[in-house]
Design an enzyme around this catalytic site. Sequence first.
Site: not given
Ligand code: EPZ
Length: 421
Positions: A22-23, A117, A122, A308, A400
């Site tokens: 999905k991702n 989610c 986020r 995840d 989803r």
């Molecule tokens: C992706 O989310 C995935 N979603 C999430 O999976 C997954 O939990 C996550 O990566 C971590 O592996 C999709 O790919 C659609 P991040 P993403 O940016 O990209 C911080 C699922 O179940 N951060 O890697 O939103 C953030 O707060 C979903 O399929 C910032 O501070 O995650 C977090 O603590 C749920 N500033 C960490 O980084 C930013 O600009 C990791 O977030 C971006 C992120």
Amino acid sequence: MSSYIIRGGNRLAGEVSVSGSKNAALGIISAAMLLDGPCKIENIPDIADLNVMVEICKALGAQVKRDPDGALTLDPSTITSWEATHDKVRHIRGSYYLLGALLGRFSKASIYMPGGCNFGARPIDQHMKGFEALGATVTIEYGKINVEAQHLHGEHIFLDVVSVGATINIMIAAAKAEGTTVIENAAREPHIVDVANFLNTMGANIRGAGTDVIRITGVQQLPAGATYSIIPDQIEAGTYMLAAALTRGDVTVRNVIPRHMEPLTAKMEEMNISVDTGDDWIRVWMEPERELLAANFKTMPYPGFPTDLQPQTTVLLTTAKGSSKMLENVWENRFQYVDDLKTMGADVMIAGHVAIIAGGSALTGTKVTARDLRAGAAMVLAGLAADGETEVTDINKIERGYENFIKKMRHLGADITRMDS
Ligand code: EPZ
């Protein structure tokens, strides 16, 4: 609102084939909007999040159709708008990849703040940092993110946080920027490599994806015209592997990349779970005379243990012998589902970012809800192990992200039915 009714106690056994990631697909469908020609994407799961993504791309003017074999054919050459303001943009997180694609295509883009989610803030500051480094100005007003650049140019970007989304978004935006972009402290997830491989198949020049330094040399054209197949979903595979261990069953997950599952298989072996691996399959089973042992987990960016799989693993730990700890390092509030788990008899204490799980729980069925995609999957797993009947409500949040979820679970022997209210 639909729900699942699960009668626990069945051992899962047999084989299940894992669908496309999905991702990875969310990033790849968005990246396809940057191309200068059509492309075909195979192994795209038929799930709500991706169907929403297709709707948003069509609203931009792109031609997208699903072939009889399930593949998507996309032609972005007819895109007329750089504004992704379709209402469903707010429903999914991955829509924000269109910022990078439309910025790369039109030197400007505007989308509603993304959904996704709800397990804490986020932020998207690292995405904005990357776009600004490439020469764009970023404004947020009326609930929309607006990015615009006179001229996109390569830059050396050091991410403050290891972010999957920011790494993918910047990589897409930089693919046609003039000069070379280097992303340092990049995330290394398999789906990032998949997006990079897709773009390279379509004519881009991206090196180092899968490491923490990614180098993108901008190209003037992305002629596309090729076919690309999405990698298997690491998290879907892990969910079925954990369900097998939880029900003390014997399940082989097929169409996986075993290397992507190593963060899980390594911990499973620590817990006395038997694991056997082939080229594209992994078998998970419990030897009858062996006990499931407690273990401590820390969620980390890949190749650490994936956040995840945290909820699903916590459910498994409630039935292990001894006390375990689950440290959630990535998200600030990803233990909300524990309240539901406690109503099923689990003994879990939350102390900040740590869940302390007393093992040996005999879970019992009751009515619980899917608070988000992976927490919902965890509730189904708890129902599989619980004595009696469990109803999981709000299951659209599960469907989803998991293709043919109930069909695959039933095929493995789960007693689960869907109830549409
Ligand atoms: C992706 O989310 C995935 N979603 C999430 O999976 C997954 O939990 C996550 O990566 C971590 O592996 C999709 O790919 C659609 P991040 P993403 O940016 O990209 C911080 C699922 O179940 N951060 O890697 O939103 C953030 O707060 C979903 O399929 C910032 O501070 O995650 C977090 O603590 C749920 N500033 C960490 O980084 C930013 O600009 C990791 O977030 C971006 C992120």
